[in-house]
Scaffold this active site. Sequence first.
Site, PDB file in Angstrom:
ATOM      1  N   GLY A  13      19.210   1.780  23.407  1.00 48.01           N
ATOM      2  CA  GLY A  13      17.345   1.593  23.497  1.00 48.01           C
ATOM      3  C   GLY A  13      16.896   2.239  21.994  1.00 48.01           C
ATOM      4  N   ARG A  23      14.571   6.039   6.890  1.00 46.59           N
ATOM      5  CA  ARG A  23      13.926   5.879   5.666  1.00 46.59           C
ATOM      6  C   ARG A  23      14.406   7.092   4.872  1.00 46.59           C
ATOM      7  NH1 ARG A  23       9.343   8.974   4.234  1.00 46.59           N
ATOM      8  NH2 ARG A  23       8.183   8.293   2.751  1.00 46.59           N
ATOM      9  N   ALA A  24      14.517   8.362   5.816  1.00 44.68           N
ATOM     10  CA  ALA A  24      15.019   9.628   5.002  1.00 44.68           C
ATOM     11  C   ALA A  24      16.399   9.725   4.869  1.00 44.68           C
ATOM     12  CB  ALA A  24      14.920  10.911   5.786  1.00 44.68           C
ATOM     13  N   ARG A  74      23.181  -3.350  22.574  1.00 40.04           N
ATOM     14  CA  ARG A  74      24.197  -2.828  23.521  1.00 40.04           C
ATOM     15  C   ARG A  74      25.489  -3.889  23.497  1.00 40.04           C
ATOM     16  NH1 ARG A  74      19.511  -0.651  26.203  1.00 40.04           N
ATOM     17  NH2 ARG A  74      19.436   1.311  26.451  1.00 40.04           N
ATOM     18  N   ASP A 105      23.388   9.117  24.316  1.00 40.12           N
ATOM     19  CA  ASP A 105      24.598   9.533  24.522  1.00 40.12           C
ATOM     20  C   ASP A 105      25.672   8.461  24.527  1.00 40.12           C
ATOM     21  OD1 ASP A 105      26.355  11.557  25.992  1.00 40.12           O
ATOM     22  OD2 ASP A 105      26.573   9.831  27.267  1.00 40.12           O
ATOM     23  N   THR A 127      16.306   9.015  21.307  1.00 39.50           N
ATOM     24  CA  THR A 127      16.065   8.543  22.747  1.00 39.50           C
ATOM     25  C   THR A 127      14.903   9.006  23.361  1.00 39.50           C
ATOM     26  OG1 THR A 127      16.960   8.618  24.955  1.00 39.50           O
ATOM     27  CG2 THR A 127      17.962  10.073  23.292  1.00 39.50           C
ATOM     28  N   ASP A 129      14.265   9.713  26.277  1.00 38.49           N
ATOM     29  CA  ASP A 129      14.514  10.567  27.553  1.00 38.49           C
ATOM     30  C   ASP A 129      14.725  12.000  27.096  1.00 38.49           C
ATOM     31  OD1 ASP A 129      14.286   8.246  29.246  1.00 38.49           O
ATOM     32  OD2 ASP A 129      16.420   7.624  28.797  1.00 38.49           O
ATOM     33  N   ASP A 131      17.421  13.435  26.730  1.00 36.93           N
ATOM     34  CA  ASP A 131      18.635  13.833  27.603  1.00 36.93           C
ATOM     35  C   ASP A 131      19.906  14.014  26.881  1.00 36.93           C
ATOM     36  OD1 ASP A 131      18.991  11.161  26.605  1.00 36.93           O
ATOM     37  OD2 ASP A 131      19.426  10.368  28.659  1.00 36.93           O
ATOM     38  N   ARG A 164      -8.094   6.374  45.073  1.00 39.41           N
ATOM     39  CA  ARG A 164      -6.670   5.783  45.379  1.00 39.41           C
ATOM     40  C   ARG A 164      -5.884   6.513  45.244  1.00 39.41           C
ATOM     41  NH1 ARG A 164      -7.667  -0.007  42.628  1.00 39.41           N
ATOM     42  NH2 ARG A 164      -8.780  -1.164  44.045  1.00 39.41           N
ATOM     43  N   ARG A 173      16.078   6.894  33.857  1.00 39.51           N
ATOM     44  CA  ARG A 173      17.001   6.816  34.752  1.00 39.51           C
ATOM     45  C   ARG A 173      17.960   7.734  35.545  1.00 39.51           C
ATOM     46  NH1 ARG A 173      18.938   2.295  31.334  1.00 39.51           N
ATOM     47  NH2 ARG A 173      20.548   3.690  30.677  1.00 39.51           N
ATOM     48  N   GLY A 187      -1.999  16.328  34.769  1.00 38.01           N
ATOM     49  CA  GLY A 187      -2.324  17.103  36.013  1.00 38.01           C
ATOM     50  C   GLY A 187      -2.022  16.314  37.196  1.00 38.01           C
ATOM     51  N   LYS A 216     -10.580  16.725  46.574  1.00 42.91           N
ATOM     52  CA  LYS A 216     -10.192  15.881  45.811  1.00 42.91           C
ATOM     53  C   LYS A 216      -9.773  14.502  46.652  1.00 42.91           C
ATOM     54  CE  LYS A 216      -7.175  15.271  41.618  1.00 42.91           C
ATOM     55  NZ  LYS A 216      -6.327  15.927  40.878  1.00 42.91           N
ATOM     56  N   GLU A 225      11.972   6.576  37.028  1.00 38.23           N
ATOM     57  CA  GLU A 225      12.289   5.262  37.772  1.00 38.23           C
ATOM     58  C   GLU A 225      13.874   5.215  38.496  1.00 38.23           C
ATOM     59  OE1 GLU A 225      12.687   2.527  34.280  1.00 38.23           O
ATOM     60  OE2 GLU A 225      14.249   3.787  33.457  1.00 38.23           O
ATOM     61  N   GLN A 254       6.318   2.451  26.815  1.00 34.31           N
ATOM     62  CA  GLN A 254       6.802   3.647  26.416  1.00 34.31           C
ATOM     63  C   GLN A 254       7.575   3.872  25.138  1.00 34.31           C
ATOM     64  OE1 GLN A 254       7.532   5.760  30.523  1.00 34.31           O
ATOM     65  NE2 GLN A 254       7.743   3.785  30.734  1.00 34.31           N
ATOM     66  N   ARG A 255       8.431   2.658  24.776  1.00 33.85           N
ATOM     67  CA  ARG A 255       9.374   2.541  23.699  1.00 33.85           C
ATOM     68  C   ARG A 255       8.665   2.232  22.501  1.00 33.85           C
ATOM     69  NH1 ARG A 255      14.406   3.293  24.948  1.00 33.85           N
ATOM     70  NH2 ARG A 255      15.471   2.618  26.939  1.00 33.85           N
TER      71      ARG A 255
END
Length: 323
Positions: A13, A23-24, A74, A105, A127, A129, A131, A164, A173, A187, A216, A225, A254-255
């Site tokens: 991912g 670049r670096a 992948r 990983d 990544t 995550d 993780d 709501r 995952r 919050g 509230k 997820e 998010q990516r």
Amino acid sequence: MKKKRIGILTSGGDAPGMNAVIRAATRACISYGMEVKGIIRGYDGLLKKEFTDLDIRSVSEIINRGGTMIHTSRSKEFATEKGIEKAVENCRDMGLDSLIVIGGDGSFRGACELSKRGVQCIGIPGTIDNDIPATDYTIGFDTAMNTAVEMVDKIRDTMTSHDRCSVIKVMGRECGNLAVGVGIATGATGIIIPEIRFDFEKDVIERIEFTKSTGKKHFIFIAAEGAEGVDNLHKRIEERTGINSIECVLGYVQRGGSPCAKDRITGSEMGESAARILKDNHKDSKMIICKNGAVEDIDLEAGIKIKSKFDSKLYNLSYIISI
């Protein structure tokens, strides 16, 4: 004397900040007298011998861009013994002395297999995550967290206006680090993660009722997820409480996006660190990591063997302050 030829690939991912690493690493390798090839689409590109020359100018104007300029994928073929052997052969055919592998990983496990067969690999954790147990930080995590926080803040406006409840799914995952960070920063009423089994009555309904008793009228739950029991959770909440409840899946937003300063700076540090290891002619494969705010390196194989241990401090904090 023949110049060292270094290959750089991104695998798995994508994560904001990968371009800062490319670049670096490219510029540092060139500064240290090496030649750099970008391998297109990760291990799949290595199997197909798809590469491009990387130089000082080709990596200009990418530090602010999300994704990865050399693309990623992948590869099912690389996961086989035959595929790994073919990748080793292609490294030799392309004259690659070493590989810099940017990913998570799975990418590191692939790099470790190449290393066992004589291809030196330097792994850089990228990544969203966060993780990888060996390192405190992975490239892309802070940007992804800030993106998710911005989205949740916008969703909150509607939740507040309509009284709501919203169950907002973020990526993760098997790891809840992103959910915990986003939950605390926004919050949230509650956080649901794969590492800790949640009780619907105690961790959801009782929290809603208690929070409601304090005045509230809107509620937000952040769910990784991959957490068990989060599918259709919003329906269960509405059936149990009568509160209009919806599910929002943030997904691939998010990516994407321009990496934050932390990911640009840390990515640059990690990329240069990889180049320096190669310049100094270390023969072992390494993993670049962050520990206590400093960029270090450890043995690659030892690094991927470190077991994950969930730190519950932030998770527990959320239950004290998010009411």
